[in-house]
Write a protein that holds these residues in place. Structure first.
Motif, mmCIF file in Angstrom:
data_model
loop_
_atom_site.group_PDB
_atom_site.id
_atom_site.type_symbol
_atom_site.label_atom_id
_atom_site.label_comp_id
_atom_site.label_asym_id
_atom_site.label_seq_id
_atom_site.Cartn_x
_atom_site.Cartn_y
_atom_site.Cartn_z
ATOM 1 N N THR A 189 -5.945 -0.635 5.148
ATOM 2 C CA THR A 189 -6.182 0.575 4.935
ATOM 3 C C THR A 189 -4.771 1.380 5.385
ATOM 4 O O THR A 189 -4.524 1.172 6.650
ATOM 5 N N LYS B 261 -6.928 -5.365 -1.110
ATOM 6 C CA LYS B 261 -7.993 -4.271 -1.224
ATOM 7 C C LYS B 261 -9.368 -4.820 -0.285
ATOM 8 O O LYS B 261 -9.417 -5.904 -0.536
ATOM 9 N N GLY B 262 -9.768 -3.632 0.338
ATOM 10 C CA GLY B 262 -11.101 -4.054 1.163
ATOM 11 C C GLY B 262 -10.526 -4.578 2.596
ATOM 12 O O GLY B 262 -11.714 -4.797 3.244
ATOM 13 N N ALA C 52 0.911 -1.294 0.060
ATOM 14 C CA ALA C 52 0.007 -0.019 0.005
ATOM 15 C C ALA C 52 0.813 1.178 0.119
ATOM 16 O O ALA C 52 1.914 1.198 0.350
ATOM 17 N N TYR D 213 -3.149 3.872 -2.690
ATOM 18 C CA TYR D 213 -2.947 2.688 -3.833
ATOM 19 C C TYR D 213 -2.730 1.317 -3.008
ATOM 20 O O TYR D 213 -2.094 1.242 -1.614
ATOM 21 N N TYR D 214 -3.211 0.319 -3.384
ATOM 22 C CA TYR D 214 -3.058 -1.008 -2.809
ATOM 23 C C TYR D 214 -2.871 -2.029 -3.910
ATOM 24 O O TYR D 214 -3.683 -1.864 -5.105
ATOM 25 N N THR D 215 -2.254 -3.024 -3.453
ATOM 26 C CA THR D 215 -2.194 -4.118 -4.343
ATOM 27 C C THR D 215 -3.424 -4.943 -4.039
ATOM 28 O O THR D 215 -4.351 -5.027 -3.211
ATOM 29 N N ASP D 216 -3.730 -5.789 -5.083
ATOM 30 C CA ASP D 216 -5.082 -6.201 -5.084
ATOM 31 C C ASP D 216 -5.529 -7.252 -4.096
ATOM 32 O O ASP D 216 -6.674 -7.366 -3.399
#
Length: 130
Positions: A69, A65-66, A49, A59-62
């Motif tokens: 944070t 995500k979710g 991130a 930005y986050y790596t897939d």
């Protein structure tokens, strides 16, 4: 120069949560982009991130995500990584990183690129048991 010190790692069961902190000191770190990377044993260091210096862009790596944070408190020169719903595959040493806007790498490389970042912490171990 910027000095970075991570904390907050540990052992947690799958589904649990941890919050990592990265305290920055030195040359105006509040104006620098900050990121988290992780490295599992025998594997290369990978992006997790990142956040722009203003906090306006994240930005986050897939794979996180979710669940993860990234946030920062520029009054404390600290960046955080809240990690929820942890999985065994999240097990790694987590590193905090900072770029340097005075360096060309900050202009040429993306926020997810490990070579953008000039300053690194010592790492903190996160272990997720199944």
């Amino acid at each position: 120069q910027v000095q970075l010190v991570e904390s907050g790692g540990g052992l947690v069961q799958a589904g649990g949560s941890l919050r990592l902190s990265c305290a920055a000191s030195g040359r105006t770190p509040s104006t620098y982009a900050m990121a988290w990377f992780r490295q599992a044993p025998g594997k290369e260091r990978k992006f997790v991130a990142a956040m722009s210096w203003s906090g306006a862009s994240t930005y986050y790596t897939d794979s996180v995500k979710g669940r993860f944070t990234i946030s920062r408190d520029n009054t404390k020169n600290t960046v955080y990584l809240q990690m929820n719903s942890l999985k065994p595959e999240d097990t790694a040493v987590y590193y905090c990183a900072s770029d340097d806007p005075h360096h060309l790498s900050a202009a040429l490389r993306s926020m997810t690129d490990v070579f953008r970042y000039d300053y690194w912490g010592q790492g903190t171990q996160v272990t997720v048991s199944s």
